[in-house]
Design a protein around this motif. Structure first.
Motif, PDB file in Angstrom:
ATOM      1  N   ARG A  62      34.022  30.405  41.872  1.00  0.00           N
ATOM      2  CA  ARG A  62      33.397  31.377  40.974  1.00  0.00           C
ATOM      3  C   ARG A  62      32.342  32.118  41.772  1.00  0.00           C
ATOM      4  O   ARG A  62      31.470  31.511  42.384  1.00  0.00           O
ATOM      5  CB  ARG A  62      32.780  30.681  39.769  1.00  0.00           C
ATOM      6  N   TRP A  69      38.270  45.150  37.355  1.00  0.00           N
ATOM      7  CA  TRP A  69      39.383  44.327  36.895  1.00  0.00           C
ATOM      8  C   TRP A  69      40.696  44.787  37.528  1.00  0.00           C
ATOM      9  O   TRP A  69      41.669  44.040  37.546  1.00  0.00           O
ATOM     10  CB  TRP A  69      39.477  44.362  35.376  1.00  0.00           C
ATOM     11  N   VAL A  82      33.555  36.380  38.543  1.00  0.00           N
ATOM     12  CA  VAL A  82      35.004  36.200  38.451  1.00  0.00           C
ATOM     13  C   VAL A  82      35.360  34.798  38.941  1.00  0.00           C
ATOM     14  O   VAL A  82      34.601  34.187  39.686  1.00  0.00           O
ATOM     15  CB  VAL A  82      35.781  37.264  39.271  1.00  0.00           C
ATOM     16  N   LEU A 112      39.968  37.527  45.095  1.00  0.00           N
ATOM     17  CA  LEU A 112      39.888  37.870  43.674  1.00  0.00           C
ATOM     18  C   LEU A 112      40.944  37.103  42.882  1.00  0.00           C
ATOM     19  O   LEU A 112      41.907  36.582  43.445  1.00  0.00           O
ATOM     20  CB  LEU A 112      40.072  39.376  43.501  1.00  0.00           C
TER      21      LEU A 112
END
Length: 139
Positions: A62, A69, A82, A112
């Motif tokens: 995290r 996004w 995220v 990501l």
């Protein structure tokens, strides 16, 4: 023949009931030699084996990022948290920051949430090239 009889087990010497066995005296002193509790380390999501026997592990991570996004290369004005990924080699201590697919990564080896396939490919690629051996504990 007498020497052979010494090594044979006699029927009356064998213990058949476990209650007949005296427990060994406990010479354990509390606090002496107790194992220290290991902090809860997160389990890896994926683990690869290097050519030398060390492991390359992919972990959930995290972190804060400014990517939107939509993913790379779209950037927001503000940072947000995220749940992404990171990998590290247990043999040579390489990470996605030092040995990722794009060389040294600008984002310190953080992947990501939509880059799961990329982190898997990078970690596996490192495992196929790394010849580092797993660290051993010295007494």
């Amino acid at each position: 023949m007498q020497l052979l009889d010494l090594f044979r087990r006699r029927q009356e010497d064998t213990v058949t009931d476990s209650r007949d066995i005296d427990p060994m005296p406990a010479d354990y002193v509390p606090g002496d030699g107790e194992p220290e509790p290991v902090p809860d380390a997160p389990l890896p999501l994926i683990r690869f084996l290097t050519m030398g026997g060390a492991t390359v592990e992919v972990h959930a991570s995290r972190f804060s990022t400014r990517y939107s996004w939509k993913g790379r290369p779209y950037v927001n004005d503000t940072a947000h948290e995220v749940d992404g990924f990171r990998w590290e080699c247990g043999g040579c201590a390489a990470t996605g920051a030092t040995d990722g697919s794009n060389g040294p990564r600008w984002d310190y080896g953080r992947y990501l949430p939509d880059e799961r396939d990329l982190v898997r490919a990078d970690a596996n690629d490192h495992a196929t090239r790394c010849r580092a051996m797993a660290p051993t504990a010295l007494d």
